[in-house]
Structures are given as structure tokens and as C-alpha cells.
Design a protein around this motif. Structure first.
Motif, PDB file in Angstrom:
ATOM      1  N   GLU A  19       6.990   0.615   4.853  1.00  0.00           N
ATOM      2  CA  GLU A  19       6.536  -1.537   4.032  1.00  0.00           C
ATOM      3  C   GLU A  19       5.437  -1.397   3.846  1.00  0.00           C
ATOM      4  O   GLU A  19       5.147  -0.946   6.069  1.00  0.00           O
ATOM      5  N   VAL A  20       4.564  -1.564   3.593  1.00  0.00           N
ATOM      6  CA  VAL A  20       3.095  -2.254   4.268  1.00  0.00           C
ATOM      7  C   VAL A  20       2.355  -3.531   2.766  1.00  0.00           C
ATOM      8  O   VAL A  20       2.893  -4.086   2.132  1.00  0.00           O
ATOM      9  N   ARG A  21       1.920  -4.574   4.317  1.00  0.00           N
ATOM     10  CA  ARG A  21       1.911  -5.354   3.978  1.00  0.00           C
ATOM     11  C   ARG A  21       0.484  -5.854   4.504  1.00  0.00           C
ATOM     12  O   ARG A  21      -0.081  -5.475   5.740  1.00  0.00           O
ATOM     13  N   ALA A  22      -0.392  -6.710   3.872  1.00  0.00           N
ATOM     14  CA  ALA A  22      -1.734  -7.647   4.281  1.00  0.00           C
ATOM     15  C   ALA A  22      -1.385  -8.891   4.742  1.00  0.00           C
ATOM     16  O   ALA A  22      -0.474  -9.885   4.324  1.00  0.00           O
ATOM     17  N   LEU A  23      -1.401  -9.472   6.194  1.00  0.00           N
ATOM     18  CA  LEU A  23      -1.506 -10.911   6.439  1.00  0.00           C
ATOM     19  C   LEU A  23      -2.936 -11.234   6.922  1.00  0.00           C
ATOM     20  O   LEU A  23      -3.101 -12.528   6.925  1.00  0.00           O
ATOM     21  N   ALA A  24      -3.676 -11.037   6.188  1.00  0.00           N
ATOM     22  CA  ALA A  24      -4.951 -10.747   6.201  1.00  0.00           C
ATOM     23  C   ALA A  24      -5.742 -10.475   4.846  1.00  0.00           C
ATOM     24  O   ALA A  24      -5.611  -9.375   4.221  1.00  0.00           O
ATOM     25  N   PRO A  25      -6.782 -11.360   4.646  1.00  0.00           N
ATOM     26  CA  PRO A  25      -7.709 -10.893   3.291  1.00  0.00           C
ATOM     27  C   PRO A  25      -8.293  -9.941   3.425  1.00  0.00           C
ATOM     28  O   PRO A  25      -8.111  -9.220   2.647  1.00  0.00           O
ATOM     29  N   GLU A  61      -3.460  -0.507  -1.864  1.00  0.00           N
ATOM     30  CA  GLU A  61      -3.869   1.902  -1.481  1.00  0.00           C
ATOM     31  C   GLU A  61      -2.528   2.280  -1.170  1.00  0.00           C
ATOM     32  O   GLU A  61      -1.963   3.059  -1.406  1.00  0.00           O
ATOM     33  N   LEU A  62      -2.094   2.089  -0.084  1.00  0.00           N
ATOM     34  CA  LEU A  62      -1.049   2.724   1.213  1.00  0.00           C
ATOM     35  C   LEU A  62       0.730   2.579   0.471  1.00  0.00           C
ATOM     36  O   LEU A  62       1.459   3.205   0.344  1.00  0.00           O
ATOM     37  N   ASN A  63       0.040   1.473  -0.713  1.00  0.00           N
ATOM     38  CA  ASN A  63       1.621   0.868  -1.302  1.00  0.00           C
ATOM     39  C   ASN A  63       1.541   1.217  -2.444  1.00  0.00           C
ATOM     40  O   ASN A  63       2.489   1.996  -3.196  1.00  0.00           O
ATOM     41  N   GLU A  64       0.837   1.507  -2.897  1.00  0.00           N
ATOM     42  CA  GLU A  64      -0.092   2.219  -4.551  1.00  0.00           C
ATOM     43  C   GLU A  64       1.283   4.299  -4.080  1.00  0.00           C
ATOM     44  O   GLU A  64       2.125   4.795  -4.833  1.00  0.00           O
ATOM     45  N   ARG A  65       0.947   4.656  -3.179  1.00  0.00           N
ATOM     46  CA  ARG A  65       1.196   5.821  -2.285  1.00  0.00           C
ATOM     47  C   ARG A  65       2.994   6.073  -2.263  1.00  0.00           C
ATOM     48  O   ARG A  65       3.153   7.076  -1.340  1.00  0.00           O
ATOM     49  N   THR A  66       3.764   4.926  -1.001  1.00  0.00           N
ATOM     50  CA  THR A  66       4.225   4.776  -0.552  1.00  0.00           C
ATOM     51  C   THR A  66       5.936   4.483  -1.199  1.00  0.00           C
ATOM     52  O   THR A  66       6.818   4.777  -1.480  1.00  0.00           O
ATOM     53  N   ARG A  67       5.529   3.154  -2.467  1.00  0.00           N
ATOM     54  CA  ARG A  67       6.128   2.095  -2.651  1.00  0.00           C
ATOM     55  C   ARG A  67       8.022   3.457  -3.369  1.00  0.00           C
ATOM     56  O   ARG A  67       6.931   3.753  -4.662  1.00  0.00           O
ATOM     57  N   GLY A  68       8.569   3.142  -3.450  1.00  0.00           N
ATOM     58  CA  GLY A  68       9.869   3.892  -3.709  1.00  0.00           C
ATOM     59  C   GLY A  68       9.827   5.532  -3.711  1.00  0.00           C
ATOM     60  O   GLY A  68      10.825   5.828  -4.541  1.00  0.00           O
ATOM     61  N   TRP A  69       9.610   5.737  -2.703  1.00  0.00           N
ATOM     62  CA  TRP A  69       9.731   7.188  -1.970  1.00  0.00           C
ATOM     63  C   TRP A  69       9.947   7.055  -0.577  1.00  0.00           C
ATOM     64  O   TRP A  69      10.023   5.787  -0.230  1.00  0.00           O
ATOM     65  N   ASP A 129      -1.175  13.686   3.654  1.00  0.00           N
ATOM     66  CA  ASP A 129      -1.738  13.215   4.809  1.00  0.00           C
ATOM     67  C   ASP A 129      -2.559  12.361   5.052  1.00  0.00           C
ATOM     68  O   ASP A 129      -4.119  12.185   5.405  1.00  0.00           O
ATOM     69  N   PHE A 130      -2.290  11.662   3.946  1.00  0.00           N
ATOM     70  CA  PHE A 130      -3.075  10.034   3.478  1.00  0.00           C
ATOM     71  C   PHE A 130      -2.404   8.939   4.915  1.00  0.00           C
ATOM     72  O   PHE A 130      -3.901   7.723   4.784  1.00  0.00           O
ATOM     73  N   TRP A 131      -1.889   8.802   5.741  1.00  0.00           N
ATOM     74  CA  TRP A 131      -1.761   7.548   6.291  1.00  0.00           C
ATOM     75  C   TRP A 131      -2.445   7.773   7.054  1.00  0.00           C
ATOM     76  O   TRP A 131      -2.398   8.942   8.810  1.00  0.00           O
ATOM     77  N   ASP A 132      -3.231   7.117   7.593  1.00  0.00           N
ATOM     78  CA  ASP A 132      -4.422   7.845   8.155  1.00  0.00           C
ATOM     79  C   ASP A 132      -5.131   6.367   8.489  1.00  0.00           C
ATOM     80  O   ASP A 132      -6.187   5.597   7.969  1.00  0.00           O
ATOM     81  N   TRP A 189       2.642  -2.317   9.143  1.00  0.00           N
ATOM     82  CA  TRP A 189       3.612  -1.601   9.074  1.00  0.00           C
ATOM     83  C   TRP A 189       4.820  -1.199   9.218  1.00  0.00           C
ATOM     84  O   TRP A 189       4.640  -1.801   9.835  1.00  0.00           O
ATOM     85  N   ARG A 190       5.529  -0.676   9.002  1.00  0.00           N
ATOM     86  CA  ARG A 190       6.865  -0.945   8.760  1.00  0.00           C
ATOM     87  C   ARG A 190       7.265   0.505   8.798  1.00  0.00           C
ATOM     88  O   ARG A 190       7.884   1.165   7.631  1.00  0.00           O
ATOM     89  N   PHE A 191       8.192   1.530   9.528  1.00  0.00           N
ATOM     90  CA  PHE A 191       9.094   3.147   9.561  1.00  0.00           C
ATOM     91  C   PHE A 191      10.532   2.513   9.279  1.00  0.00           C
ATOM     92  O   PHE A 191      10.961   2.610  10.320  1.00  0.00           O
ATOM     93  N   ASP A 192      11.291   2.959   8.846  1.00  0.00           N
ATOM     94  CA  ASP A 192      12.513   2.757   8.834  1.00  0.00           C
ATOM     95  C   ASP A 192      13.285   4.183   8.432  1.00  0.00           C
ATOM     96  O   ASP A 192      13.118   4.840   7.155  1.00  0.00           O
ATOM     97  N   PHE A 193      13.955   4.695   9.359  1.00  0.00           N
ATOM     98  CA  PHE A 193      13.810   5.674   9.365  1.00  0.00           C
ATOM     99  C   PHE A 193      15.387   6.599   9.051  1.00  0.00           C
ATOM    100  O   PHE A 193      16.526   5.208   9.668  1.00  0.00           O
TER     101      PHE A 193
END
Length: 360
Positions: free
Chosen positions: A313-319, A327-335, A208-211, A297-301
Motif C-alpha cells: 500500500e502506498v500513500r502520499a502524506l504531502a503534495p 506511479e507506485l500504486n499503478e504498479r502494485t494495486r491488486g498485486w 525492479d521498479f521499487w526504488d 508505504w506498507r508491506f504486509d507479508f
């Protein structure tokens, strides 16, 4: 002279009178007394047998003390946690980097969940002994999950597969208690203290981390499984509705028709997780979003049978979004993450469901 000698009896001894015959009421009274005595003896025998059986099983009618005795000393030795319910079965395994779930590709288990279980086992104590009747276990949620019962079996083992804790967790008894059955005892117990939710893998994994604050969503781009791709957006957080910004020639059915789709990617509770390389299904749809503070963020289904799994995939467009993106990439990358059918529908709703061709 008078002759002397042993006197002789002058009559035969008198025969004792015969006992009077018992009347019918007396016979009944005697039988009733005998029956009562036999019944009392039987009750004493049954009680003694019950006490012997209780002592033999180690489950006396009155109990006290910890449900998991010695757990505080044994907890550091725990290496494996096995959980079985009627619907699921999984294992948590300790590694040098922390606890993982092997059946989910060694996805990390949340440390706070392990700490929560540790604290619960330390505090769980017997309140009283209950029924030994297996037919009544279902009422307490204590029927064996190995036989499709509603209970949840918890087993904690050390590195040598020595059992440290083994019990069946049943229903809650109010806010401060729980029903349990311990290993080796056929009796149900009421316990003070409660165990956390055990049988939900997603809770152990923290799915439930996606908040993300739905009010921060500035734009969403949707490529549904059918129909044209489209975009929804707001100029400022104070704007009430997301407008349809593309494609041209369409208009929303109502002013707020796009809000649900635009914010659908902000808060999600994923149903399951697996390594993204394990996915073999075809691409079906995409949902992308951007927040006003620059988080993208982007969800490919992908379809796996009837299920829909998302690569994220999560990216930062601003500092200011960099820490959150990391933080989100740590939880989602590779999964890859399983979404519910309802969530998938909201995230990828076809344009025709919320807009119509304009007359312009």
C-alpha cells in the motif's frame, strides 16, 4: 628353269620373351600406390557427401545475412512470444492494452522490453557457421532446454500460430556477439549482435521498479514474525543513524544497528508477482516506511509455504509525494510480490537481533 611359287617360312615364329618377375620392393611400391589412390578417392567421396549433407540441411559452411530474415515486416504481426529454459517456461501475449504475462495473472510486460527484443532481432546477423556435433553444443550454451540444456528457446508466433522466429539463444561471444541455433538447422552459428536476457520473467515484468532513495527514509515501523513491534526514526536527513523510538526499555546494540532494517524497504527487486486475491496464506509480518518528502508505504507479508509475498500500500502524506505515490500504486494495486528470503529477513528482523533490554 626355276620353279616359282609362294615362299614357305623356313622356321617357326620366335616366341616373345617372358616378362621378368616383380621383385619384393616393386610389389610393395605397387601396393602403396594403389592404397594412396584408393585413399584419395575415399576422401573425395567423403568431401562430396559432406557438401551434399550441408546443402540438404540448408546450412552451408559459410553463412551471412539476418538470423531472423524479414523480421522488420513480420514484427507487427507478432501476437505471442514463448520462452523456454531449463528452469522456467512462460508466454508473453499481446492484448489490446499491450503485452502481458498470462501465467502471472496478465501482469503487464514492460513495453521497453518488447522494444528491446524487436531491435535485437532486427540487428542479429550470421557471422559464421560452427559445429554440427551435438556433444559440443553445451560449450556454446546451445543444448536444447527441452532436454534440460543450458540454451534458451525463443519462439515468436502470429495470431494464427504461424512461427515468425524460432531459435535457441546460447552464450555471449564477447560484448558484440552471440551463439545461436535456428529452427530446422542442426548446426551452431556465431552471430553478430546480441539478444537481451530472455529467461528472467522479472526482467520482462520490470520487477525492479521499487526504488526509493535510502537516504530519504525518515521512519520505519516493524512488526516482526516474533517478538515485539518497534519503530526506528531520524529527525533530519543529516542524521547519520536511525534511533530506536519504541518500545521503551530497549536500546540498540550499536548506534547504527537499526539502519539496515530502516532502509530495507527503500530498494527491492521482487522475485515474482501474482494477483493478491490468489494468496491464501496467513499474515506473518509487516514493514512500513515514511520518507522525508511525505511518501508512505506498507508491506504486509503472507506465507505461501516457504515463500513470503507482500501486499503493498502506498500513500502520499504531502503534495510533493502525490505523483510518486500514484506511479507506485499503478504498479502494485491488486498485486502481491514475492521477496527473497534475505530481503524478508532484513525487512522483518526481530528486535532482539538489533537491540537489548536497557538497564534503566
Amino acid at each position: 628353269m626355276t620353279q616359282t611359287g609362294t615362299p614357305q617360312p623356313d622356321a617357326t615364329p620366335e616366341t616373345p620373351p617372358a616378362a621378368p618377375a616383380l621383385t619384393a620392393p616393386a610389389l610393395r611400391r605397387r601396393r602403396q600406390a594403389l592404397t594412396a589412390a584408393l585413399t584419395a578417392a575415399a576422401l573425395v567421396l567423403v568431401g562430396a557427401l559432406a557438401l551434399w549433407r550441408e546443402a540438404a540441411t540448408g546450412a552451408p559452411p559459410g553463412v551471412s545475412g539476418p538470423v531472423a530474415p524479414g523480421w522488420a515486416a513480420e514484427a507487427p504481426r507478432a501476437e505471442r512470444i514463448e520462452i523456454i529454459s531449463a528452469d522456467t517456461q512462460f508466454v508473453l501475449q499481446r492484448t489490446p492494452d499491450g503485452w502481458v504475462m498470462p501465467s502471472r495473472g496478465d501482469y503487464p510486460v514492460r513495453p521497453e522490453r518488447i522494444a528491446e527484443l524487436d531491435e535485437a532481432l532486427r540487428g542479429l546477423s550470421f557471422a559464421r557457421a560452427l559445429t554440427r556435433d551435438p556433444d559440443r553444443f553445451a560449450r556454446l550454451g546451445l543444448d536444447d532446454p527441452m532436454e534440460d540444456g543450458a540454451g534458451v528457446r525463443l519462439t515468436v508466433l502470429d495470431g494464427s500460430d504461424r512461427v515468425l522466429v524460432s531459435l535457441i539463444a546460447g552464450s555471449r561471444r564477447g560484448d558484440a556477439g552471440q551463439y545461436v541455433r535456428t529452427e530446422g538447422s542442426p548446426r551452431a552459428f556465431a552471430a553478430d549482435g546480441t539478444l537481451p536476457e530472455l529467461a528472467d520473467p522479472g526482467r520482462w515484468l520490470g520487477l525492479d521498479f521499487w526504488d526509493i532513495d535510502p537516504g530519504s527514509v525518515a521512519r520505519a515501523d516493524v512488526r516482526p514474525a516474533r517478538g515485539p513491534a518497534y519503530a526506528l526514526g531520524r529527525e533530519a536527513p543529516t542524521d547519520r543513524h536511525h534511533a530506536l523510538t519504541s518500545p521503551a526499555g530497549w536500546r540498540l546494540i550499536t548506534a547504527g544497528a537499526g539502519n539496515g532494517v530502516a532502509t530495507a524497504g527503500a530498494r527491492l527487486r521482487f522475485r515474482d508477482v501474482r494477483p493478491d486475491q490468489a494468496l491464501t496464506g496467513a499474515f506473518t509480518a509487516r514493514h512500513s516506511g515514511v520518507s522525508f518528502d511525505g511518501l508512505a508505504w506498507r508491506f504486509d507479508f503472507l506465507a505461501e509455504g516457504d515463500e513470503r509475498w507482500a501486499r503493498i500500500e502506498v500513500r502520499a502524506l504531502a503534495p510533493e509525494a502525490e505523483a510518486r505515490a500514484a506511479e507506485l500504486n499503478e504498479r502494485t494495486r491488486g498485486w502481491a510480490f514475492l521477496v527473497s528470503p534475505d530481503a524478508y529477513e532484513r525487512l522483518t528482523r526481530p528486535l532482539a537481533d538489533l537491540a537489548e533490554p536497557s538497564a534503566d
